[in-house]
Design a protein around this motif. Structure first.
Motif, PDB file in Angstrom:
ATOM      1  N   PHE A   1       0.848  -1.192   0.000  1.00 43.25           N
ATOM      2  CA  PHE A   1       0.000   0.000   0.000  1.00 43.25           C
ATOM      3  C   PHE A   1       0.882   1.240   0.000  1.00 43.25           C
ATOM      4  O   PHE A   1       2.042   1.199   0.405  1.00 43.25           O
ATOM      5  CB  PHE A   1      -0.998   0.001   1.170  1.00 43.25           C
ATOM      6  CG  PHE A   1      -0.396   0.001   2.546  1.00 43.25           C
ATOM      7  CD1 PHE A   1       0.019   1.190   3.144  1.00 43.25           C
ATOM      8  CD2 PHE A   1      -0.248  -1.188   3.254  1.00 43.25           C
ATOM      9  CE1 PHE A   1       0.548   1.191   4.420  1.00 43.25           C
ATOM     10  CE2 PHE A   1       0.287  -1.190   4.539  1.00 43.25           C
ATOM     11  CZ  PHE A   1       0.693  -0.004   5.120  1.00 43.25           C
TER      12      PHE A   1
ATOM     13  N   GLU B   1      -5.475   1.424   1.282  1.00 39.66           N
ATOM     14  CA  GLU B   1      -6.066   0.186   0.790  1.00 39.66           C
ATOM     15  C   GLU B   1      -4.951  -0.765   0.368  1.00 39.66           C
ATOM     16  O   GLU B   1      -4.075  -0.401  -0.421  1.00 39.66           O
ATOM     17  CB  GLU B   1      -6.972   0.480  -0.401  1.00 39.66           C
ATOM     18  CG  GLU B   1      -7.817  -0.696  -0.808  1.00 39.66           C
ATOM     19  CD  GLU B   1      -8.214  -0.628  -2.273  1.00 39.66           C
ATOM     20  OE1 GLU B   1      -8.547  -1.681  -2.829  1.00 39.66           O
ATOM     21  OE2 GLU B   1      -8.167   0.472  -2.852  1.00 39.66           O
ATOM     22  N   ILE B   2      -4.986  -1.970   0.905  1.00 42.92           N
ATOM     23  CA  ILE B   2      -3.933  -2.941   0.588  1.00 42.92           C
ATOM     24  C   ILE B   2      -4.243  -3.633  -0.732  1.00 42.92           C
ATOM     25  O   ILE B   2      -5.361  -4.077  -0.968  1.00 42.92           O
ATOM     26  CB  ILE B   2      -3.816  -3.994   1.710  1.00 42.92           C
ATOM     27  CG1 ILE B   2      -3.423  -3.321   3.020  1.00 42.92           C
ATOM     28  CG2 ILE B   2      -2.790  -5.057   1.337  1.00 42.92           C
ATOM     29  CD1 ILE B   2      -3.180  -4.277   4.140  1.00 42.92           C
TER      30      ILE B   2
END
Lengths: 164, 210
Positions: free
Chosen positions: A71, A86-87
């Protein structure tokens, strides 16, 4: 009577030995990858350490099963002004993390990459993954990267996004 | 008119130069060959594109296998004997000259110091059978024998040969990163910040999108 002797068996033997020694000899010395860790200054307090700017930061998490999570920006769960990153999930193939790193380099010429091997609840990243990611750093010619332990907040972020 | 018969010679040819050459090559390979030492543990190192070569000697190897065990190895016998004396003194274990001699011949080992004496008394075959069951060298924070070995070996090398030691971490591809990180952290605690990861060679990708 001819004085010639049949030398074929001797030739056979010579080449047999030759083949044996050629195959067992190891000329090549193993290769090494140099790793220089930063000098640990024990007198330095946590709040005196250099802060990373969110615009430069990129976190790469080495997950089990040869997966890579990454991320951009910083993960600060306690700071409400920082949006939750947000990964994204990728892998070690040529179109995986290398592409991401190169793309990032184009947008941000001086990225700082944090490499965090995941090891929680018996689920561990492999040492091979660590070497692979350091290798990617060399291939993509990254200037600043650090190998660190995975912080709790990142583990929680992974759990929150149901990635493991 | 009768046909003219071609003069037939025997098809045998002089093989002497070929034999000369073959034996020359055999001699060359026999003299240059170095047999792989009988290591206590065999690991499969991961590959990387780094083309840096390890030096000829003064290599300290910390082998980490997939079962979280750590093995210590050094390529010079006098250093090993010196280190054995120093580490033994620290833990109150003494070794006979025969044990010390045997120890200096080991390419690497992974036994806690208290069991080292009985391990050295065994012959090669027995040791080989014992190797898969070994515990490895303790490296936890309370009982860090691994660092004692590293420090004493480096000290001995600086004293006897006035040379820096080249530290290599030889990890199995399947080893978990946590163990490797623990070892790295231990080394950093003692201000050893530069070391090398042993890898096998992989080709660099020929084309990188920029």
């Amino acid at each position: 009577m001819s004085t010639k002797i049949d030398m074929t068996p001797m030739v056979d033997l010579a080449f047999l030995l030759l083949t044996f020694f050629m195959l067992t000899t190891t000329f090549a010395k193993p290769n090494v990858m140099q790793l220089t860790m930063p000098v640990k200054d024990k007198n330095l307090k946590d709040d005196e350490q250099t802060k990373i700017k969110a615009s430069q930061a990129m976190t790469v998490i080495l997950a089990p099963d040869n997966k890579v999570f990454y991320f951009f920006g910083l993960n600060e769960p306690n700071d409400k002004s920082v949006s939750v990153p947000e990964i994204k999930v990728t892998d070690f193939s040529a179109n995986g993390i290398r592409k991401v790193l190169l793309e990032r380099q184009r947008q941000q010429p001086e990225p700082i990459i944090l490499i965090e091997p995941y090891s929680v609840d018996g689920k561990d990243a492999k040492y091979k993954n660590m070497v692979d990611i350091l290798d990617e750093m060399n291939i993509t010619n990254q200037k600043k990267y650090a190998l660190i332990d995975i912080p709790k907040k990142d583990v929680e972020l992974i759990k929150k996004q149901n990635l493991l | 008119m009768p046909k003219v018969k071609p003069h037939r010679t025997s098809p045998s040819l002089d093989m002497t130069p070929m034999v000369d050459l073959a034996f020359l090559l055999v001699t060359f390979f026999m003299l240059t060959t170095q047999f792989r030492p009988d290591e206590a543990v065999v690991v499969d190192p991961p590959s990387s594109t780094s083309d840096l070569r390890a030096p000829e000697s003064d290599i300290l190897t910390l082998t980490i296998d997939s079962k979280k065990r750590v093995f210590f190895g050094y390529d010079k016998a006098p250093i090993l004997q010196e280190a054995l004396k120093a580490v033994g003194a620290k833990y109150g274990v003494t070794f006979t000259p025969a044990q010390s001699k045997q120890f200096s011949l080991l390419p690497n080992f992974g036994v806690p110091i208290t069991q080292l004496g009985s391990y050295l008394d065994k012959d090669t075959e027995q040791r080989k059978a014992l190797n898969p069951t070994l515990a490895g060298i303790p490296y936890d924070s309370l009982n860090n024998q691994m660092m004692d070995w590293v420090i004493e070996a480096r000290k001995a090398n600086a004293k006897l040969f006035q040379k820096p030691t080249f530290l290599v971490i030889k990890g199995d591809g399947d080893a978990d990163v946590k163990t490797v990180q623990t070892v790295i952290k231990d080394l950093q605690e003692k201000d050893i910040n530069r070391f090398n990861l042993l890898t096998s060679l992989e080709m660099k990708p020929s084309y990188i999108e920029k």
